[in-house]
Design an enzyme around this catalytic site. Structure first.
Site, PDB file in Angstrom:
ATOM      1  N   SER A  54      -1.597   3.375   4.675  1.00  0.00           N
ATOM      2  CA  SER A  54      -0.736   3.544   5.943  1.00  0.00           C
ATOM      3  C   SER A  54       0.511   4.134   5.524  1.00  0.00           C
ATOM      4  O   SER A  54       1.246   4.436   4.401  1.00  0.00           O
ATOM      5  CB  SER A  54      -0.119   2.065   6.328  1.00  0.00           C
ATOM      6  OG  SER A  54      -1.290   1.604   6.885  1.00  0.00           O
TER       7      SER A  54
HETATM    8  N1  SAH Z   1      -3.252  -2.083   4.405  1.00  0.00           N
HETATM    9  C1  SAH Z   1      -3.659  -0.764   4.223  1.00  0.00           C
HETATM   10  C2  SAH Z   1      -4.141  -0.074   5.426  1.00  0.00           C
HETATM   11  C3  SAH Z   1      -5.641   0.180   5.197  1.00  0.00           C
HETATM   12  S1  SAH Z   1      -6.328   0.949   6.553  1.00  0.00           S
HETATM   13  C4  SAH Z   1      -2.506  -0.053   3.599  1.00  0.00           C
HETATM   14  O1  SAH Z   1      -1.514  -0.495   2.756  1.00  0.00           O
HETATM   15  O2  SAH Z   1      -2.402   1.222   3.471  1.00  0.00           O
HETATM   16  C5  SAH Z   1      -7.022  -0.424   7.205  1.00  0.00           C
HETATM   17  C6  SAH Z   1      -8.323  -0.838   6.510  1.00  0.00           C
HETATM   18  O3  SAH Z   1      -8.681  -2.144   7.253  1.00  0.00           O
HETATM   19  C7  SAH Z   1      -9.427  -0.199   6.119  1.00  0.00           C
HETATM   20  O4  SAH Z   1      -9.633  -0.278   4.724  1.00  0.00           O
HETATM   21  C8  SAH Z   1     -10.798  -0.745   6.829  1.00  0.00           C
HETATM   22  O5  SAH Z   1     -11.895  -0.904   6.047  1.00  0.00           O
HETATM   23  C9  SAH Z   1     -10.247  -2.117   7.170  1.00  0.00           C
HETATM   24  N2  SAH Z   1     -10.767  -2.824   8.288  1.00  0.00           N
HETATM   25  C10 SAH Z   1     -11.286  -2.427   9.402  1.00  0.00           C
HETATM   26  N3  SAH Z   1     -11.846  -3.237  10.175  1.00  0.00           N
HETATM   27  C11 SAH Z   1     -11.677  -4.575   9.169  1.00  0.00           C
HETATM   28  C12 SAH Z   1     -12.269  -5.681   9.530  1.00  0.00           C
HETATM   29  N4  SAH Z   1     -13.013  -6.407  10.717  1.00  0.00           N
HETATM   30  N5  SAH Z   1     -12.292  -6.824   8.253  1.00  0.00           N
HETATM   31  C13 SAH Z   1     -11.216  -6.438   7.319  1.00  0.00           C
HETATM   32  N6  SAH Z   1     -11.023  -5.100   7.007  1.00  0.00           N
HETATM   33  C14 SAH Z   1     -11.287  -4.139   8.027  1.00  0.00           C
END
Ligand code: SAH
Length: 224
Positions: free
Chosen positions: A73
């Site tokens: 993010s």
């Molecule tokens: N928190 C992260 C953002 C990652 S992007 C950061 O600090 O950068 C969002 C993430 O959500 C991705 O890795 C994706 O695989 C995950 N995601 C999407 N749907 C999900 C679900 N149903 N359960 C768990 N994770 C999920």
């Protein structure tokens, strides 16, 4: 709650420290005022959460690819969501949906006593586990599971829930895992655009408020 030791920050070098300070200046200019959030973001080595080939861009205020079609993010959004989570007082527990590379998780672990985070992609979950252990952030529990069901198999309730993937319907099971008075921050997708939303639980009622426009990867079902 943990603070990163100076040893963990060694090897970053003065140039990166200046670059990181510039990022913090930018977060302040964009309206981040919580000094604890700013300090934790200043001291957290974001370059360790991206591929080495991208580490020179780690302190730009931008999302970056982390593989598997996912992103780390944007720092401003991490700061904003964290500031929102702390606005009405310091919670003792938080559940994060979407660990990804673990950067937001690392920020939360330095501000909140008990951090739980779930990720649906097994490889990302494993990598995040390794990084958070290297940073000695031991107050985090990670699971490889579908966050649509929240933290399953125990009766644990959370003061805060933060979702880092956009959903079109707020999963009911997740909302039910909020403590009374608890809050959930999430990117809500209305079909044409996304906004940050805060949902506050009051008994069996849920109050919603909409905030900034955002752009997140979608919340997907199941695990891989
Ligand atoms: N928190 C992260 C953002 C990652 S992007 C950061 O600090 O950068 C969002 C993430 O959500 C991705 O890795 C994706 O695989 C995950 N995601 C999407 N749907 C999900 C679900 N149903 N359960 C768990 N994770 C999920």
């Amino acid at each position: 709650m943990n603070n990163l030791s100076s040893k963990q920050l060694q090897g970053i070098g003065m140039t990166s420290q200046r670059t990181r300070d510039r990022l913090i200046d930018r977060l302040q200019q964009r309206g981040i005022t919580n000094s604890r959030v700013l300090e934790v973001m200043r001291n957290t080595p974001r370059h360790l959460f991206v591929d080495e080939a991208l580490s020179h861009r780690a302190y730009e205020d931008t999302a970056l690819p982390i593989g598997y079609g996912q992103t780390i993010s944007q720092p401003f959004i991490v700061a904003l969501m964290t500031q929102m989570l702390l606005e009405s007082g310091t919670p003792s527990s938080v559940l994060e949906i979407g660990t990804g590379c673990g950067y937001q998780t690392a920020i939360l672990a330095q501000l909140i006593a008990h951090v739980y985070s779930v990720e649906r992609i097994g490889s990302l979950h494993q990598q995040a586990r390794k990084r958070l252990a290297e940073l000695r952030l031991y107050n985090v529990e990670l699971r490889h599971t579908d966050g649509n069901a929240g933290w399953q198999g125990s009766s644990i309730q959370f003061d805060r829930i933060i979702m880092t993937a956009a959903c079109k319907d707020v999963p009911r099971k997740l909302a039910d895992q909020l403590n009374d008075g608890g809050e959930m921050i999430l990117p809500y997708d209305d079909g044409s655009s996304q906004v940050l939303m805060r949902i506050t639980r009051q008994g069996d009622d849920y109050e919603t408020e909409a905030f900034d426009a955002v752009s997140f990867v979608p919340l997907l079902p199941g695990t891989v």
